[in-house]
Scaffold this motif. Structure first.
Motif, short mmCIF file in Angstrom:
data_model
loop_
_atom_site.label_atom_id
_atom_site.label_comp_id
_atom_site.label_asym_id
_atom_site.label_seq_id
_atom_site.Cartn_x
_atom_site.Cartn_y
_atom_site.Cartn_z
N MET A 1 12.88 43.79 49.36
CA MET A 1 11.85 44.74 48.98
C MET A 1 10.47 44.13 49.22
O MET A 1 9.62 44.12 48.34
CB MET A 1 11.99 45.12 47.50
N ALA A 2 10.23 43.64 50.40
CA ALA A 2 8.99 42.92 50.70
C ALA A 2 7.74 43.77 50.48
O ALA A 2 6.68 43.25 50.18
CB ALA A 2 9.02 42.39 52.13
N ASP A 3 7.87 45.09 50.62
CA ASP A 3 6.70 45.95 50.48
C ASP A 3 6.39 46.32 49.03
O ASP A 3 5.41 47.00 48.77
CB ASP A 3 6.90 47.24 51.28
N ASP B 1 14.81 54.82 50.48
CA ASP B 1 15.76 53.98 51.24
C ASP B 1 15.94 52.61 50.59
O ASP B 1 17.07 52.10 50.52
CB ASP B 1 15.30 53.80 52.69
N THR B 2 14.86 52.01 50.12
CA THR B 2 14.97 50.68 49.51
C THR B 2 15.83 50.73 48.26
O THR B 2 16.66 49.85 48.04
CB THR B 2 13.57 50.11 49.19
N TYR C 1 17.37 59.09 43.69
CA TYR C 1 17.63 58.44 44.98
C TYR C 1 19.09 58.15 45.28
O TYR C 1 19.52 58.27 46.41
CB TYR C 1 16.85 57.13 45.08
N LEU C 2 19.86 57.72 44.29
CA LEU C 2 21.24 57.30 44.56
C LEU C 2 22.23 58.44 44.51
O LEU C 2 23.10 58.58 45.37
CB LEU C 2 21.66 56.20 43.59
N VAL C 3 22.14 59.24 43.48
CA VAL C 3 22.99 60.42 43.33
C VAL C 3 22.03 61.57 43.07
O VAL C 3 21.82 61.97 41.92
CB VAL C 3 23.97 60.25 42.14
#
Length: 180
Positions: A50-52, A88-89, A147-149
């Motif tokens: 998660m660099a951003d 996405d992350t 995001y996931l479900v």
């Protein structure tokens, strides 16, 4: 450096890991680590892919402003951070953290030290750890159902709307009266 950082975090924990220790393990000068990663929290997020994500930006966005809107600002800052890449992350990092016992143990340490800790410390409230865990549980649910479900219509709401809906619950967790 990122492999060395991840190994250090898993072995030593978030609090006990130092930039110097990561540099030593990676075989580089500590200045090299600091050149690429401004601080330990940025190094940690980068080691998770998660660099951003800059936790200090989220914390600043939350603590700057009146206390009576803190919960709403927290929800909005988190959702906007994860919306930056359409989630996405979150979809990549959360399953990786959940499946790795070492990382799973690190996440609460990181959240307490780099994100929720500074926010709750600003409030100087009793039961700070309990309040932080309540906030984390609510935000985990939001991240999961956004995001996931994806659960509609929450998953497609604008960040400001999610903040308006969920923020009051976080506000109560942060500064409201908790049941005995």
């Amino acid at each position: 450096m990122l492999d060395a950082a991840r190994a250090e975090f898993v072995e030593r924990g978030y609090e006990a890991t130092s930039v110097r220790g990561v540099a030593r393990r990676a075989g580089v000068d500590p200045g090299t680590v600091r050149h690429w990663f401004a601080d330990k929290s940025r190094l940690f997020t980068a080691s998770l892919g998660m660099a951003d994500v800059d936790p200090s930006v989220v914390v600043r966005a939350v603590v700057d402003g009146p206390v009576d809107r803190l919960g709403e600002r927290l929800v909005r800052a988190v959702v906007e951070a994860w919306d930056a890449d359409a989630g996405d992350t979150v979809r990549l990092v959360v399953p990786a953290v959940i499946s790795d016992p070492g990382l799973r143990a690190l996440l609460p340490q990181f959240l307490g030290a780099a994100v929720l800790g500074p926010i709750v410390r600003r409030l100087d409230v009793a039961d700070a750890r309990l309040r932080s865990s309540l906030v984390a549980s609510q935000m985990a649910g939001v991240l999961m159902t956004r995001y996931l479900v994806p659960v509609e219509p929450l998953a497609s709401q604008e960040p400001a709307r999610v903040a308006a809906l969920v923020g009051p619950t976080l506000q109560r967790y942060l500064v409201g009266e908790l049941p005995g």
